[in-house]
Scaffold this motif. Structure first.
Motif, short mmCIF file in Angstrom:
data_model
loop_
_atom_site.label_atom_id
_atom_site.label_comp_id
_atom_site.label_asym_id
_atom_site.label_seq_id
_atom_site.Cartn_x
_atom_site.Cartn_y
_atom_site.Cartn_z
N PRO A 56 0.90 -1.48 0.32
CA PRO A 56 -0.57 0.56 -0.36
C PRO A 56 0.80 0.95 0.29
O PRO A 56 1.78 1.39 0.74
N GLU A 59 -3.05 5.36 2.28
CA GLU A 59 -3.81 5.17 3.68
C GLU A 59 -5.22 5.84 3.32
O GLU A 59 -5.24 6.42 3.84
N ARG A 60 -6.29 5.13 2.93
CA ARG A 60 -7.91 5.17 2.92
C ARG A 60 -8.35 5.45 4.27
O ARG A 60 -8.80 4.48 4.82
N HIS A 68 1.51 6.70 3.46
CA HIS A 68 1.85 4.93 4.04
C HIS A 68 2.86 5.37 4.25
O HIS A 68 3.87 6.26 3.09
#
Length: 327
Positions: A56, A59-60, A68
């Protein structure tokens, strides 16, 4: 049985550009505006990159994207790759506007400048590199792929004719000439007369009627000192093939690499010269030098375009070809 290795899709410059834009702007919506892409295309490119890297990058959190820890080192590498790509684009643009032109000395000094002016008129940012030498030296540079196109006076004689393209370009005429009231012509009783008189007797070489000239036989010319270009030049090739073969005992007193030097030596009455009329037009017009017409001698020649078949024919190459063929 060996297990099949899964082939992952390649990372693209578009994916890296999208990632860098999101990293810098903080959102897919602002990145889409910056890159002129739809927001769905931006989100898709980011997802593809994360899938390819198998890590990733953001980060959503709701509608927000937080960087990240993986993002920063990838950002540094992506910036470097995109910078190299931009450098390559600039390099290509620079070389797309660059042309290496070779020319034998008469063409390079007297004919090529107005052609280059036309090229700059069409392509003001053209980057022209010039190489001027005698015909054989220029053709050798073409064979080494150091020149895009060459304009030469002599018949090209490449070592490998299969890789060299040569095309007749235009015709030119060499002219024998002397200083006005030359002591050499006076010593054999030859005096200046008008071309109008000469043409009545069939001595027509296409030069301006009414201009002064000397008129000689081949035997008379063979007794006079001649200044000629060096072996390997296009001018010397024609002199050897179309003049000196008729005068095996001619007195060639000096072989000189520069046409300008020959012209000035003839002006100093060291001997007679034989050069393209392009070289001596101004001096003929002023009367400082006078044409020497020799019955039975034809010194017309063909000029050639020469290039290597493996050389890339860029847009500027084609533009230059169009200019010189139109001229």
């Amino acid at each position: 049985m060996k297990k099949a290795v899964q082939t992952l899709p390649k990372i693209t410059l578009k994916q890296l550009a999208v990632f860098v834009s999101i990293y810098q702007t903080g959102s897919t919506s602002r990145a889409s505006e910056q890159l002129h892409l739809s927001q769905s295309a931006v989100s898709s490119a980011l997802t593809e990159l994360e899938s390819r890297l198998q890590m990733p990058l953001f980060e959503r959190v709701g509608r927000r994207l937080n960087q990240h820890p993986n993002a920063h080192p990838v950002y540094i590498q992506a910036q470097a790759i995109l910078g190299q790509s931009l450098t390559l684009e600039h390099y290509h643009k620079h070389h797309a506007e660059q042309i290496h032109i070779g020319a034998s000395t008469t063409i390079g000094n007297y004919v090529l400048p107005p052609l280059l002016a036309k090229l700059y008129g069409v392509l003001p940012d053209a980057n022209v590199d010039m190489y001027i030498a005698n015909t054989q030296e220029v053709v050798s540079e073409v064979e080494r792929l150091n020149i895009d196109i060459a304009l030469v006076e002599g018949k090209p004689r490449p070592l490998d004719t299969k890789v060299i393209e040569q095309r007749a370009w235009r015709t030119d005429t060499l002219m024998i000439f002397a200083k006005r009231n030359s002591k050499w012509l006076d010593s054999i009783g030859i005096h200046i007369e008008s071309n109008i008189e000469s043409n009545i007797d069939g001595y027509d070489d296409g030069h301006d009627d009414g201009a002064d000239c000397y008129r000689l036989s081949i035997a008379q010319l063979a007794t006079l000192p001649l200044l000629v270009r060096e072996a390997g030049s296009g001018t010397r090739q024609i002199i050897d093939e179309q003049l000196l073969q008729h005068m095996p005992d001619a007195e060639v007193i000096m072989a000189i690499q520069q046409s300008e030097a020959i012209k000035h030596m003839v002006s100093a009455d060291i001997g007679l010269g034989c050069l393209s009329q392009h070289v001596i037009d101004a001096e003929l017009a002023s009367g400082e030098l006078v044409q020497v017409k020799v019955a039975g001698i034809d010194l017309a020649r063909t000029w050639w375009l020469v290039w290597h078949k493996a050389r890339h024919q860029s847009p500027i190459w084609q533009t230059f070809i169009d200019i010189i063929q139109a001229g």
